[in-house]
Design an enzyme around this catalytic site. Structure first.
Site, mmCIF file in Angstrom:
data_model
loop_
_atom_site.group_PDB
_atom_site.id
_atom_site.type_symbol
_atom_site.label_atom_id
_atom_site.label_comp_id
_atom_site.label_asym_id
_atom_site.label_seq_id
_atom_site.Cartn_x
_atom_site.Cartn_y
_atom_site.Cartn_z
ATOM 1 N N GLU A 112 -10.318 -0.646 -6.744
ATOM 2 C CA GLU A 112 -10.709 -1.245 -5.467
ATOM 3 C C GLU A 112 -10.493 -0.258 -4.323
ATOM 4 O OE1 GLU A 112 -9.299 -5.178 -2.978
ATOM 5 O OE2 GLU A 112 -9.583 -5.370 -5.143
ATOM 6 N N ASP A 114 -10.622 -0.688 -0.019
ATOM 7 C CA ASP A 114 -10.694 -1.762 0.977
ATOM 8 C C ASP A 114 -10.741 -1.259 2.409
ATOM 9 O OD1 ASP A 114 -10.278 -3.747 -0.995
ATOM 10 O OD2 ASP A 114 -8.118 -3.520 -0.837
ATOM 11 N N GLU A 116 -10.155 -3.858 5.595
ATOM 12 C CA GLU A 116 -9.941 -5.264 5.923
ATOM 13 C C GLU A 116 -9.548 -5.398 7.393
ATOM 14 O OE1 GLU A 116 -8.423 -7.665 2.092
ATOM 15 O OE2 GLU A 116 -6.997 -6.160 2.791
#
Length: 343
Positions: A112, A114, A116
């Site tokens: 993953e 990210d 955010e």
């Protein structure tokens, strides 16, 4: 045209050309895809609203559901980018995520990357984080947290993730905010399996804004995040099958693009960003990691600004700006015009 290299005009022209080269955008020749060409709804039904021309999409969160979309393909390395405008007014507790993952295929060993956005109280600077996982290494989070130097709810800004076998770069507009160079010591912690692009909006009141102090208030719903100018480059693959050999050509293409390298001007902008706006780094969190993880580049002058918990020391850049903001009686995000543009 210039007969002599000693002509002063010659040197002025060369200086301007070189200077403009350093300041040129990394995103001038991006492909721009429609939703139908590259993306698919993930969840949220009526809370995912596509524009009539199919070139943009709005993700809504109300008290019943959030929403999200996913890329139609998975990619073995790639460049993932979109122009995004975040929810306006009060959006505490509301997370907007722009990320890559393969968790739907590799549940226990997922990778993953990210970006955010962690909700916001109107008038305060927006906060966001980047993170990466490889092979399910979620117990070794590699979070960094920052403040934005502009209000991302007023207009669109471009957010991008580059992922190659050798490096990861997170971009905000033309500013590279984080670079991770793969080292052998990272082993399987470096993302290596095909990933799809995701974008979601959801209620994370229990942790997102000031550690959960401020919750989502549905009096301000629906919360809306807008996406447009989608760009996806990479080698489209079936994640279950062996990665085809032609993906090496795709990697060569990715690494030949401007967004895959950081020139001297951009590197200076990244340094200024991290000095002014980074308020947590796992690399300086010696409580969590007594020995820095292998990809960490420890900069002594930068390390001195952080406590052993990886957070800024009291009286650091963030505290000074709060005091200046209090004296000037205006929002922090407007307190220093020079900080609005790092390049």
């Amino acid at each position: 045209m210039f007969k002599s290299s000693h002509n002063p005009i010659f040197f002025i022209v060369i200086f301007l050309v070189l200077d403009l080269g350093l300041r040129s955008s990394a995103f001038t020749n991006l492909n721009s895809l429609s939703f139908e060409e590259s993306l698919s709804p993930l969840f949220g039904d009526g809370n995912l609203v596509r524009s009539p021309d199919d070139l943009s999409v709005r993700l809504l969160l109300d008290r019943y559901t959030g929403s999200g979309f996913i890329s139609s393909n998975m990619y073995q390395h790639g460049f993932y980018s979109s122009m995004i405008k975040l929810p306006a007014d009060y959006s505490a507790g509301v997370v907007v995520a722009f990320y890559t993952s393969n968790g739907d295929v590799f549940e226990k060993t997922h990778d993953e990357l990210d970006i955010e956005f962690l909700g916001n109280i109107k008038g305060k600077p927006w906060r966001f984080q980047t993170n990466l996982y490889g092979n399910g290494s979620t117990h070794r989070g590699r979070e960094e947290r920052y403040r934005l130097w502009f209000d991302p709810s007023k207009e669109f800004h471009r957010y991008s993730i580059l992922w190659t076998p050798h490096k990861i770069i997170f971009w905000v507009d033309d500013v590279p905010i984080r670079e991770v160079i793969r080292s052998d010591a990272m082993g399987a912690d470096y993302p290596a399996k095909p990933m799809a692009l995701y974008a979601t909006i959801w209620d994370a009141s229990d942790w997102a804004t000031s550690g959960g102090k401020y919750k989502a208030n549905y009096k301000f719903a629906p919360f809306t995040a807008e996406f447009k100018s989608f760009s996806l480059d990479g080698c489209s693959v079936d994640p279950i099958q062996e990665v085809p050999t032609y993906c090496s050509d795709s990697v060569d293409f990715l690494e030949s693009q401007d967004y895959s390298s950081i020139n001297s001007h951009q590197r200076a902008a990244m340094r200024r960003f991290r000095q002014r706006f980074m308020y947590y780094s796992y690399c300086y969190d010696t409580v969590r990691y007594p020995e820095p993880l292998p990809e960490c580049v420890i900069i002594p002058a930068e390390k001195d600004r952080f406590k052993e918990t990886g957070r800024l020391k009291f009286g650091g850049t963030e505290a000074r700006e709060r005091r200046r903001n209090h004296r000037q009686q205006r929002p922090v995000i407007e307190s220093d015009p020079d900080e609005r543009k790092l390049l």
